[in-house]
Enzyme design. Structure first.
Site, PDB file in Angstrom:
ATOM      1  N   HIS A  23       8.016   8.328   4.703  1.00 21.60           N
ATOM      2  CA  HIS A  23       6.821   9.164   4.843  1.00 21.60           C
ATOM      3  C   HIS A  23       7.093  10.636   4.506  1.00 21.60           C
ATOM      4  CE1 HIS A  23       4.330   6.128   7.429  1.00 21.60           C
ATOM      5  NE2 HIS A  23       5.179   5.516   6.625  1.00 21.60           N
TER       6      HIS A  23
ATOM      7  N   GLU B 105      -0.660  -1.976   5.166  1.00 20.33           N
ATOM      8  CA  GLU B 105       0.252  -1.984   6.323  1.00 20.33           C
ATOM      9  C   GLU B 105       0.139  -0.688   7.101  1.00 20.33           C
ATOM     10  OE1 GLU B 105       3.192  -1.546   9.091  1.00 20.33           O
ATOM     11  OE2 GLU B 105       3.171  -0.230   7.351  1.00 20.33           O
ATOM     12  N   GLU B 106      -0.153   0.408   6.383  1.00 18.09           N
ATOM     13  CA  GLU B 106      -0.133   1.740   6.999  1.00 18.09           C
ATOM     14  C   GLU B 106      -1.375   1.985   7.842  1.00 18.09           C
ATOM     15  OE1 GLU B 106       2.407   3.588   6.974  1.00 18.09           O
ATOM     16  OE2 GLU B 106       3.586   3.023   5.216  1.00 18.09           O
TER      17      GLU B 106
ATOM     18  N   ASP C 200       0.804  -1.226   0.000  1.00 19.29           N
ATOM     19  CA  ASP C 200       0.000   0.000   0.000  1.00 19.29           C
ATOM     20  C   ASP C 200       0.837   1.276   0.000  1.00 19.29           C
ATOM     21  OD1 ASP C 200       0.714  -0.972   2.635  1.00 19.29           O
ATOM     22  OD2 ASP C 200      -0.603   0.540   3.513  1.00 19.29           O
TER      23      ASP C 200
HETATM   24 NI    NI Z   1       6.463   1.013   5.524  1.00 26.14          NI
END
Ligand code: NI
Length: 397
Positions: free
Chosen positions: A372, A141-142, A81
């Site tokens: 990020h 996952e996020e 993702d």
């Molecule tokens: Ni990651």
């Protein structure tokens, strides 16, 4: 040691993996929306004749399998993702979707696992794999706990495709490690990531007549300060924990004391006992600090991802294989865990596991945008090292 034939197959697969990674980077999809991404994964597996089952974990998870000699499988996992961030860098393969980007490098993880599956499939045409290999492509996952849903859907149980999984490995691109290097450590690697929500109930009034109120804003300030005593006064100074209040909301008029205030935040710990302690003290401290000002507090502590902990034997296996495959000088030891979270923890709770860091800092540079960050871009030159390590782990008896 990787067989020379496999090493040359990997070298042939890498250019395609780089193109695959850049295509995913241009078309990022966030958790549980990874429809195109899953289509691309299945297409690349089909081309190489790798059997797979899609539609897992809410629809966008895929499990693939290659046969091998042993009764139980070794599993390799990638998260697929992207994040709800607008890309600030300008590579030729920049995200085409505003507000969406692969800022955590899961495009790279996915490309590595696809290339690993394709390479091992080609290698297996001439040599039998020592054990079956299961490839886990998980969504979300996020924050979406896609890993938990893959486990709940039976991805380790041998009920979806391939036999039961005996051990599992995963990787993450690492922006503080140089290209070509890998690192891990035994024991805790990532913290649990929990969150909390507090609603403080008081009584509103005209701001000029505070004596008629029970001010939830003052109580919120007290609660935020008191929460900081958990780490400084309750947790053993030699253990690690984080309590961060990150969202504070109350009132919308300058001369009115509002009736309620809300606080949200995150809590992290590396040990189950410390997590329990933080949760217990969070509730006690919040209610007591609010009561000092005549308010009541609904304090909710919501457990998120568990601690990601490496099995000591699997971490030792990784270290040995990495030194054989890459050479001693390219294998680092991570001296400390990090307080970030990872939903690889759900697999590691169920079977022996090792998660490792893959160096991304380009040659000649000393740093790069962090995970990020809107200017982050996975380093394509790290793909070959990722594929080589995944293959070595898959072939380890
Ligand atoms: Ni990651």
């Amino acid at each position: 040691m990787l067989p020379p034939t496999l090493r040359s197959i990997i070298a042939e697969e890498v250019p395609g993996a780089i193109a695959f990674r850049r295509d995913l980077h241009m078309h990022p999809e966030i958790g549980y929306e990874e429809k195109r991404t899953a289509d691309r994964i299945r297409g690349a597996l089909d081309e190489a004749g790798v059997a797979h089952r899609g539609g897992l974990a809410g629809g966008t998870g895929t499990l693939a399998s290659l046969p091998g000699d042993a009764t139980h499988a070794v599993a390799l996992r990638a998260d697929i993702d992207a994040l709800p961030i607008t890309e600030a860098g300008c590579p030729a393969w920049k995200s085409t979707i505003p507000g969406r980007m692969h800022a955590c490098g899961h495009d790279g993880h996915t490309a590595i696992l696809v290339a690993t599956a394709r390479s091992l499939a080609r290698y297996a045409r001439h040599s039998t794999l020592p054990r079956p290999v299961t490839f886990v492509f998980q969504p979300a996952e996020e924050g979406g706990a896609g890993g938990r849903r893959m486990c709940e859907d039976g991805c380790l149980d041998g009920t979806v495709i391939g036999p039961r999984v005996e051990r599992i490995y995963g990787l993450h691109g690492w922006t503080t490690l140089p290209l070509g290097t890998v690192a891990t450590k035994p024991g805790p690697l990532f913290a649990c990531s929990d969150r909390f929500e507090i609603v403080i109930h008081g009584e509103g009034s005209h701001a000029a007549f505070p004596q008629r109120s029970r001010d939830p804003v003052l109580a919120a300030a007290q609660v935020i300060l008191a929460l900081q005593s958990i780490v400084s006064r309750n947790v053993d100074p030699l253990d690690s924990a984080v309590v961060s209040a990150t969202v504070v909301r109350a009132g919308d008029v300058m001369n009115v004391i509002p009736p309620t205030a809300t606080i949200q935040g995150t809590a992290r710990a590396l040990l189950p006992d410390v997590r329990d302690l933080v949760e217990k003290r969070f509730g006690d401290v919040t209610r007591a600090a609010a009561a000092v000002h005549g308010c009541t507090a609904d304090a909710q502590y919501i457990r998120g991802y568990p601690v990601t902990s490496n099995d000591p034997n699997e971490a030792a296996r990784f270290d040995r294989l990495a030194k054989e495959t890459l050479g001693e000088e390219r294998v680092r030891t991570m001296d400390r865990p990090v307080m970030g979270g990872e939903d690889f923890s759900y697999y590691a709770e169920r079977v022996p596991a090792c998660f490792f860091a893959l160096g991304l800092i380009p040659h000649g540079a000393t740093s790069m945008p962090s995970l990020h960050h809107p200017a982050f871009d996975f380093n394509d030159d790290a793909i070959v090292t990722g594929v080589e390590m995944m293959c070595a782990l898959a072939l380890s008896a």
